[in-house]
Enzyme design. Structure first.
Site, PDB file in Angstrom:
ATOM      1  CG  ASP A  60     -13.301  13.770  35.472  1.00 36.34           C
ATOM      2  OD1 ASP A  60     -13.720  14.620  36.261  1.00 36.34           O
ATOM      3  OD2 ASP A  60     -13.582  13.748  34.249  1.00 36.34           O
ATOM      4  CE1 TYR A  61      -9.434   4.538  38.157  1.00 35.52           C
ATOM      5  CE2 TYR A  61      -8.779   6.086  39.869  1.00 35.52           C
ATOM      6  CZ  TYR A  61      -8.689   4.839  39.284  1.00 35.52           C
ATOM      7  OH  TYR A  61      -7.870   3.893  39.819  1.00 35.52           O
ATOM      8  CE1 TYR A  63      -6.645  14.463  31.711  1.00 40.34           C
ATOM      9  CE2 TYR A  63      -7.344  13.941  29.480  1.00 40.34           C
ATOM     10  CZ  TYR A  63      -6.614  14.714  30.358  1.00 40.34           C
ATOM     11  OH  TYR A  63      -5.836  15.736  29.872  1.00 40.34           O
ATOM     12  CG  ASP A  64      -7.108  12.393  36.730  1.00 41.41           C
ATOM     13  OD1 ASP A  64      -6.885  13.247  35.863  1.00 41.41           O
ATOM     14  OD2 ASP A  64      -7.789  12.596  37.748  1.00 41.41           O
ATOM     15  CB  SER A 109      -7.720  48.652  19.753  1.00 40.99           C
ATOM     16  OG  SER A 109      -7.826  49.964  19.336  1.00 40.99           O
ATOM     17  CG  LEU A 110     -11.505  45.609  16.692  1.00 42.03           C
ATOM     18  CD1 LEU A 110     -12.529  44.613  17.226  1.00 42.03           C
ATOM     19  CD2 LEU A 110     -11.362  45.452  15.184  1.00 42.03           C
ATOM     20  CD  GLU A 140     -15.276  37.144  14.799  1.00 40.52           C
ATOM     21  OE1 GLU A 140     -15.412  36.494  13.748  1.00 40.52           O
ATOM     22  OE2 GLU A 140     -14.186  37.468  15.276  1.00 40.52           O
ATOM     23  CE  LYS A 142     -14.322  45.017  21.178  1.00 40.28           C
ATOM     24  NZ  LYS A 142     -13.671  44.749  22.444  1.00 40.28           N
ATOM     25  CG  ASP A 144     -15.058  42.634  28.380  1.00 39.44           C
ATOM     26  OD1 ASP A 144     -13.950  43.107  28.074  1.00 39.44           O
ATOM     27  OD2 ASP A 144     -15.832  43.175  29.172  1.00 39.44           O
ATOM     28  NE  ARG A 163      -4.233  45.786  21.850  1.00 41.26           N
ATOM     29  CZ  ARG A 163      -3.875  47.047  21.965  1.00 41.26           C
ATOM     30  NH1 ARG A 163      -3.258  47.451  23.047  1.00 41.26           N
ATOM     31  NH2 ARG A 163      -4.120  47.908  20.999  1.00 41.26           N
ATOM     32  CE1 TYR A 253      -9.513  38.350  18.236  1.00 36.48           C
ATOM     33  CE2 TYR A 253     -10.634  37.321  20.089  1.00 36.48           C
ATOM     34  CZ  TYR A 253      -9.754  38.268  19.592  1.00 36.48           C
ATOM     35  OH  TYR A 253      -9.111  39.107  20.457  1.00 36.48           O
ATOM     36  CE  LYS A 320     -12.778  40.011  13.487  1.00 33.43           C
ATOM     37  NZ  LYS A 320     -12.227  38.784  14.077  1.00 33.43           N
ATOM     38  CE  LYS A 344     -17.101  48.193  23.648  1.00 34.67           C
ATOM     39  NZ  LYS A 344     -15.863  48.936  23.881  1.00 34.67           N
ATOM     40  CB  CYS A 438     -17.863  44.372  66.870  1.00 30.83           C
ATOM     41  SG  CYS A 438     -19.216  43.500  66.073  1.00 30.83           S
ATOM     42  CB  CYS A 441     -21.002  42.193  69.989  1.00 32.82           C
ATOM     43  SG  CYS A 441     -19.298  41.956  69.462  1.00 32.82           S
ATOM     44  CB  CYS A 456     -16.166  41.096  65.501  1.00 26.77           C
ATOM     45  SG  CYS A 456     -17.008  40.575  67.003  1.00 26.77           S
ATOM     46  CB  CYS A 461     -20.422  38.782  67.602  1.00 23.11           C
ATOM     47  SG  CYS A 461     -20.962  40.127  66.536  1.00 23.11           S
TER      48      CYS A 461
HETATM   49  S1  IVH Z   1     -10.401  41.128  15.784  1.00 24.91           S
HETATM   50  C1  IVH Z   1      -7.089  43.833  13.878  1.00 24.91           C
HETATM   51  N1  IVH Z   1     -12.335  39.807  16.926  1.00 24.91           N
HETATM   52  O1  IVH Z   1     -11.198  43.516  21.093  1.00 24.91           O
HETATM   53  C2  IVH Z   1      -8.334  43.347  14.530  1.00 24.91           C
HETATM   54  N2  IVH Z   1     -11.036  41.271  18.283  1.00 24.91           N
HETATM   55  O2  IVH Z   1     -11.227  46.430  21.084  1.00 24.91           O
HETATM   56  C3  IVH Z   1      -8.065  42.211  15.427  1.00 24.91           C
HETATM   57  N3  IVH Z   1     -11.666  41.245  20.660  1.00 24.91           N
HETATM   58  O3  IVH Z   1      -7.764  43.992  20.524  1.00 24.91           O
HETATM   59  C4  IVH Z   1      -9.110  42.044  16.419  1.00 24.91           C
HETATM   60  N4  IVH Z   1     -13.295  39.762  20.470  1.00 24.91           N
HETATM   61  O4  IVH Z   1      -8.512  41.957  21.978  1.00 24.91           O
HETATM   62  C5  IVH Z   1     -11.351  40.704  17.101  1.00 24.91           C
HETATM   63  N5  IVH Z   1     -14.047  38.514  17.819  1.00 24.91           N
HETATM   64  C6  IVH Z   1     -13.069  39.397  17.988  1.00 24.91           C
HETATM   65  C7  IVH Z   1     -12.760  39.952  19.246  1.00 24.91           C
HETATM   66  C8  IVH Z   1     -11.744  40.896  19.355  1.00 24.91           C
HETATM   67  C9  IVH Z   1     -12.607  40.542  21.299  1.00 24.91           C
HETATM   68  C10 IVH Z   1     -10.761  42.208  21.316  1.00 24.91           C
HETATM   69  C11 IVH Z   1      -9.325  42.176  20.840  1.00 24.91           C
HETATM   70  C12 IVH Z   1      -9.077  43.555  20.301  1.00 24.91           C
HETATM   71  C13 IVH Z   1     -10.069  44.363  21.039  1.00 24.91           C
HETATM   72  C14 IVH Z   1     -10.379  45.642  20.327  1.00 24.91           C
END
Ligand code: IVH
Length: 715
Positions: A60-61, A63-64, A109-110, A140, A142, A144, A163, A253, A320, A344, A438, A441, A456, A461
């Site tokens: 690290d050093y 690199y810095d 969204s999905l 793959e 998902k 969070d 988004r 992704y 997908k 899910k 408290c 006490c 407190c 206490c």
């Molecule tokens: S693909 C048009 N791949 O989940 C489809 N989404 O509930 C594009 N997310 O809006 C999304 N992991 O924010 C895709 N491996 C993954 C993901 C992923 C998380 C999120 C993403 C999406 C939301 C939908």
């Protein structure tokens, strides 16, 4: 991304740069223009090794040192700064509110599948629309986190957005620039791509999340409910420098837009492989090509089993269609694409009733409301109580006794009230009253200006004393086996111990008087206490339980001082100069050391032989374990330069002679103080020649002398 030959070249280049750092630092404009691209190239490479591959090849050093050199050159000659320079990650400018930007394609969204059946329905729909008998899917995790869209034009990262409503997002480019897993440039042109928009997620690893929340709680702030909220909250901070402090990561992704259009990779798998090869963090290694839905289902189940061992929070798997040409056939609904679905995992939220609220006093006197729940199963664990953190949290969410609440337990994170189901109220719910005194006490609680917590402030206490004892004995602090809460309580109530210092004066004959302590247990505890004397300075600092000083801060402090007493005397201005330590923490440290009763405890510890001084971190290298101090003028180079060499070779460079010093290197016209002190302490003194003999094999002395001479320094 890098071939072995390329890696070798870059490592060689790194070594050359490290050797010539001083010279590079003093470049004129022309030289700076030559060096800057080289510095950027090696920094990018080391970022990749560190952040993507997690196997750094320099310290690290080092690199810095390289990073700072580039930063300094760029600030001296601003005309050489490029938007993709690694230095541009650490923006310090405060941005205003975020401007809006339109996504190239809507961020949809999905659709969700919660059961195997729903996955099979999805597969049926895909087969019907495409006419395929068996569909190839790419599956793959998902993630969070917080969704993002990144745009690269002519290989340069030019825009990053949230988004938003799916059509328009907020431009958070400056904040995203601070995330090291987002390359500031990537060779899309190698794939014939001029412009590309990619989708991904900003994440915080579970470990970092835990660390962040611990720190927040130490500071009396409300912790984040889950890594997703922490990531999303961090991204929208107005100050990119603050964002840089949170260890955010980004995974990408999906390729969502490409110019020219015919350069789109043919399959999703290929698209992710391309991103992976360009240095992005992607799901590539965790992604599987499945033929038919049965394989998909098996893979999803496999991941549901191991979800908790993954370093990031994932809430399902994304399935997908692999071949892109079917995207058009399948099309979109207004909410989601028809060529993908999210499977899910079982939810980690549940609703239950808040039955009552009790109040607990913490180690530093903070009074915390704890909600008692009607027991409920969440992800296989029974949850029956939940922290409500502080009065503001309760007010903000308008939590009342009798309410139905939505509780989340994300992974191994503590349960958390996400929201109140107000629709379920019948009017019998009662507001939560904060006590005025408290609960331990009885002394009057206070709220200090600018703080959210009631406290407190009675140092004696009983609950606080017991918790301080337990904290001192905890694994991360002094690790005293057998000093749990019950024992701490017994020691206190018997009058044996009033503070942590007293522990070290306990005799076995005292300990056998504790309830349930036979001779063996007493002897074990006695030994555990004695053994804890050498845990080290960072653990002592943490163990003392100074408000706002968590383990990370304690470690940083311990690196800056030689003994706990240095902290007592350190001026506030100096404490805040330590990276990552702010004003509030510094003031709390000062406050702690200004109290006579705390100093008495430290004296007791010192007298008992608890180690209150620092042992330097062991490093690798030929000078490992050796501490060098220099005095007088050196002929070879500046003292700073000599110090750098020592550090790079694994040794320690210090400014003052202590009993830890291995050698005092004596140059011309040495200072009196250091010499006398070395004599008193019996520290070995050596000449510059003897020092050079130690490093001769690793450093080209001729170059060293020449480079220093050219700069006209010492001759
Ligand atoms: S693909 C048009 N791949 O989940 C489809 N989404 O509930 C594009 N997310 O809006 C999304 N992991 O924010 C895709 N491996 C993954 C993901 C992923 C998380 C999120 C993403 C999406 C939301 C939908």
């Amino acid at each position: 991304m890098y071939t072995p030959e390329r890696e070798r070249d870059l490592i060689e280049l790194t070594r050359r740069i490290l050797k010539d750092l001083d010279q590079i630092r003093r470049s004129d404009l022309k030289k700076a223009q030559e060096y800057a691209p080289l510095l950027r190239e090696v920094i990018r490479y080391h970022d990749y090794k560190y952040y993507i591959q997690a196997s750094p090849v320099i310290s690290d050093y080092e690199y810095d040192q390289i990073f700072r050199t580039l930063r300094d050159l760029e600030s001296k000659y601003p005309q050489i700064v490029t938007p993709d320079s690694p230095t541009q990650r650490v923006a310090s400018e405060i941005t205003g509110s975020f401007p809006e930007v339109s996504h190239y394609t809507p961020m949809l969204s999905l659709d969700n599948a919660y059961t195997e059946e729903e996955l099979r329905d999805f597969d049926r729909r895909v087969r019907e629309a495409t006419g395929l008998e068996t569909v190839e899917y790419s599956v793959e995790p998902k993630y969070d986190g917080a969704g993002i869209a990144l745009v690269y034009r002519d290989d340069i990262f030019v825009r990053g957005a949230t988004r938003g409503d799916g059509e328009t997002g907020e431009d958070i480019t400056n904040n995203l620039r601070t995330i090291k897993t987002i390359p500031l440039r990537a060779d899309f042109s190698k794939f014939g791509i001029r412009l590309i928009e990619i989708r991904g997620e900003v994440l915080i690893s579970r470990e970092e999340f835990r660390r962040m929340n611990e720190e927040r709680m130490e500071e009396g702030l409300t912790p984040f409910a889950n890594p997703r909220n922490a990531a999303a909250g961090s991204l929208r901070l107005q100050n990119p420098a603050e964002v840089a402090k949170r260890r955010l990561e980004a995974v990408v992704y999906q390729v969502s837009y490409v110019e020219p259009e015919d350069m789109y990779p043919e399959t999703h798998y290929e698209a992710v492989r391309m991103l992976h090869s360009l240095g992005f963090k992607t799901p590539f290694k965790d992604m599987k090509l499945c033929r038919g839905i049965d394989e998909v289902i098996a893979y999803c189940k496999e991941w549901e089993e191991k979800r908790d061992t993954y370093p990031y929070e994932i809430d399902g798997m994304v399935v997908k269609v692999n071949v892109r040409k079917y995207y058009d056939t399948l099309g979109f609904t207004s909410h989601h694409p028809r060529w993908a679905i999210a499977f899910k995992f079982k939810a980690r939220q549940a609703t239950t009733k808040l039955v009552s609220v009790v109040f607990q006093v913490g180690r530093v006197g903070t009074v915390t409301p704890v909600g008692k729940l009607e027991p409920v199963q969440i992800g296989g664990v029974t949850v029956s109580s939940v922290s409500l953190f502080n009065e503001d949290f309760i007010k903000e969410k308008d939590i009342r006794i009798g309410d139905l609440v939505l509780v989340e337990r994300a992974g191994d994170v503590i349960p958390y009230v996400v929201e109140v189901i107000k629709e379920a109220r019948d009017g019998d719910e009662t507001p939560i009253e904060f006590p005025e005194n408290c609960p331990s006490c009885g002394s009057k609680l206070v709220k200090l200006p600018g703080e959210v917590a009631w406290r407190c402030i009675n140092i004696a206490c009983p609950d606080q004393v017991v918790l301080r004892l337990r904290h001192w004995g905890s694994r991360e602090a002094m690790d005293i086996r057998g000093l749990g809460e019950a024992t701490a309580k017994a020691l206190y109530s018997k009058g044996f111990v009033k503070d942590v210092g007293d522990l070290y004066y306990l005799k076995v004959t005292d300990l056998v008087k504790l309830p349930g302590f036979a001779e063996k247990a007493a002897l074990n505890l006695y030994n555990a206490i004695q053994e804890s004397k050498n845990r080290g300075l960072d653990r002592v600092i943490y163990g003392l339980g100074i408000r706002y000083v968590g383990l990370t801060t304690a470690k940083k402090l311990a690196q800056e001082i030689d003994s706990i007493w240095d902290l007592k005397d350190m001026p506030i201005e100096k404490i805040v100069r330590i990276e990552g330590i702010g004003d509030i923490v510094a003031r709390s440290i000062k406050e702690f050391f200004s109290r006579e009763e705390n100093l008495k405890v430290i004296e007791k510890l010192e007298k008992a032989g608890v180690k209150l001084t620092r042992t330097k971190l062991e490093k690798e290298g030929p000078l490992k374990g050796k501490v060098f101090v220099f005095t007088g003028t050196l002929r070879c180079c500046s003292r700073e330069r000599a110090g750098q060499i020592v550090e790079i070779l694994g040794g320690t460079f210090a400014n003052t002679v202590t009993s830890k010093t291995t050698y005092l290197v004596v140059g011309e016209d040495p200072g009196r103080t250091k010499l006398t002190r070395a004599k008193q302490l019996g520290v070995k003194t050596i000449s510059e020649e003897e020092f050079l003999d130690m490093i001769r094999d690793y450093v080209n002395l001729e170059d060293l002398r020449r480079s220093e001479r050219r700069e006209g320094s010492l001759f």
